[in-house]
Design a protein around this motif. Structure first.
Motif, short mmCIF file in Angstrom:
data_model
loop_
_atom_site.label_atom_id
_atom_site.label_comp_id
_atom_site.label_asym_id
_atom_site.label_seq_id
_atom_site.Cartn_x
_atom_site.Cartn_y
_atom_site.Cartn_z
N LEU A 158 1.37 4.26 6.75
CA LEU A 158 0.45 4.21 5.30
C LEU A 158 -1.05 4.78 4.74
O LEU A 158 -1.33 4.58 6.54
N GLN A 159 -0.97 6.03 4.51
CA GLN A 159 -2.33 6.22 3.77
C GLN A 159 -2.57 5.48 2.96
O GLN A 159 -2.53 5.11 1.68
N VAL A 160 -4.89 4.74 3.07
CA VAL A 160 -5.41 3.79 2.19
C VAL A 160 -6.68 4.34 2.77
O VAL A 160 -7.21 3.73 3.42
N ALA A 161 -6.97 5.11 0.58
CA ALA A 161 -8.70 5.80 1.07
C ALA A 161 -9.43 3.80 0.74
O ALA A 161 -10.13 4.69 1.62
N GLU A 162 -9.23 2.91 0.18
CA GLU A 162 -10.28 2.45 0.47
C GLU A 162 -9.36 0.58 1.05
O GLU A 162 -9.74 0.57 2.50
N LEU A 163 -9.18 -0.49 0.36
CA LEU A 163 -8.72 -1.49 1.15
C LEU A 163 -7.26 -1.34 1.55
O LEU A 163 -5.97 -1.43 0.12
N LEU A 164 -7.02 -1.96 2.67
CA LEU A 164 -5.28 -2.61 2.44
C LEU A 164 -5.53 -4.38 2.78
O LEU A 164 -5.70 -4.81 3.71
N SER A 165 -5.03 -4.75 1.95
CA SER A 165 -5.20 -6.15 1.90
C SER A 165 -3.32 -6.97 2.70
O SER A 165 -2.22 -6.66 1.57
N VAL A 166 -3.57 -7.45 3.60
CA VAL A 166 -2.23 -7.86 4.30
C VAL A 166 -2.00 -8.71 4.28
O VAL A 166 -2.90 -9.95 4.99
N LYS A 167 -1.30 -9.67 3.37
CA LYS A 167 -0.96 -11.19 3.11
C LYS A 167 -0.09 -12.25 3.97
O LYS A 167 0.42 -11.16 4.75
N SER A 168 0.13 -13.20 4.12
CA SER A 168 0.35 -13.77 5.48
C SER A 168 1.91 -14.11 5.53
O SER A 168 2.40 -14.14 6.91
N LYS A 169 2.32 -13.47 4.45
CA LYS A 169 3.85 -13.24 4.75
C LYS A 169 4.64 -11.71 4.97
O LYS A 169 5.83 -11.35 5.34
N ALA A 170 3.16 -10.99 4.77
CA ALA A 170 3.55 -9.41 4.90
C ALA A 170 4.54 -9.61 6.49
O ALA A 170 3.87 -9.39 7.14
N VAL A 171 5.22 -7.92 6.66
CA VAL A 171 5.62 -7.60 7.75
C VAL A 171 5.48 -5.89 7.94
O VAL A 171 6.07 -5.04 6.30
N ILE A 172 4.24 -5.39 8.86
CA ILE A 172 3.96 -3.88 8.41
C ILE A 172 4.51 -3.41 9.54
O ILE A 172 3.65 -4.30 10.94
N LYS A 173 5.19 -2.64 9.45
CA LYS A 173 5.26 -1.58 10.83
C LYS A 173 5.54 -0.50 10.46
O LYS A 173 5.46 0.10 9.62
N GLY A 174 5.13 0.75 11.67
CA GLY A 174 4.84 2.00 10.55
C GLY A 174 3.20 2.00 11.25
O GLY A 174 2.62 1.49 12.80
N GLU A 175 2.58 3.26 11.06
CA GLU A 175 1.44 3.46 11.82
C GLU A 175 0.82 3.49 9.60
O GLU A 175 1.09 4.41 8.81
N VAL A 176 -0.86 3.34 10.20
CA VAL A 176 -1.79 2.95 9.22
C VAL A 176 -3.01 3.85 9.12
O VAL A 176 -3.48 3.81 10.61
N SER A 177 -2.93 3.64 7.98
CA SER A 177 -4.74 5.12 8.03
C SER A 177 -5.55 4.02 6.84
O SER A 177 -4.99 3.77 6.26
N VAL A 178 -6.37 3.41 7.15
CA VAL A 178 -7.53 2.65 6.57
C VAL A 178 -8.65 3.03 5.69
O VAL A 178 -9.57 3.25 7.38
N GLY A 179 -9.46 2.58 5.18
CA GLY A 179 -10.50 2.32 5.12
C GLY A 179 -11.28 1.38 5.08
O GLY A 179 -11.89 1.03 6.07
N LYS A 180 -10.69 0.30 4.95
CA LYS A 180 -11.02 -0.80 4.85
C LYS A 180 -9.28 -1.77 5.36
O LYS A 180 -8.28 -1.45 4.67
#
Length: 132
Positions: free
Chosen positions: A77-99
């Motif tokens: 996951l590559q996000v130039a600006e904002l990544l907003s992760v909500k309470s029910k979310a499940v994220i696995k892997g590689e993340v690159s973000v601005g905020k």
């Protein structure tokens, strides 16, 4: 010539949507915002915002300006600006973000790199300063 679209016409208020029960295998390229309540197996590239709803899931890669995740994501996951992760979310892997904003309760099992939002300032000198 009345129906001719301007090339630089803004995409304000225009959102693509994939509904629950739909599975897409392949790549999606979009300039407009996108809401995903189904499943995407592949790559998503956009200049806009992606919202992965509570029933939404992405397996693959996302390159985007802003992302809100309520559902599931696995991959890169590559996000130039904002990544907003909500309470029910499940994220696995590689993340690159601005905020990054993560609500309590979210599952975040990823390596995370935060890109600097530094901007160069030229004060009329040959030397450039960087500030946050």
């Amino acid at each position: 010539m009345l129906n001719k679209k301007k090339e630089n016409e803004p995409l304000l208020g225009k959102t693509n949507r994939i509904v629950e029960g739909t599975t897409i295998t392949g790549d999606i390229n979009s300039k407009a915002d996108f809401r995903l309540d189904g499943i995407l197996i592949g790559k998503y590239i956009s200049e806009g915002k992606l919202v992965i709803g509570p029933s939404g899931e992405v397996q693959g890669e996302i390159v985007c300006k802003n992302v809100d995740i309520e559902g599931r994501f696995s991959g890169k996951l590559q996000v130039a600006e904002l990544l907003s992760v909500k309470s029910k979310a499940v994220i696995k892997g590689e993340v690159s973000v601005g905020k990054l904003a993560i609500e309590p309760g979210a599952i975040f099992e990823a390596t995370c790199e935060m890109k600097s939002q530094l901007k160069a300032i030229n004060n009329g000198e040959s030397k450039k300063e960087k500030t946050a």
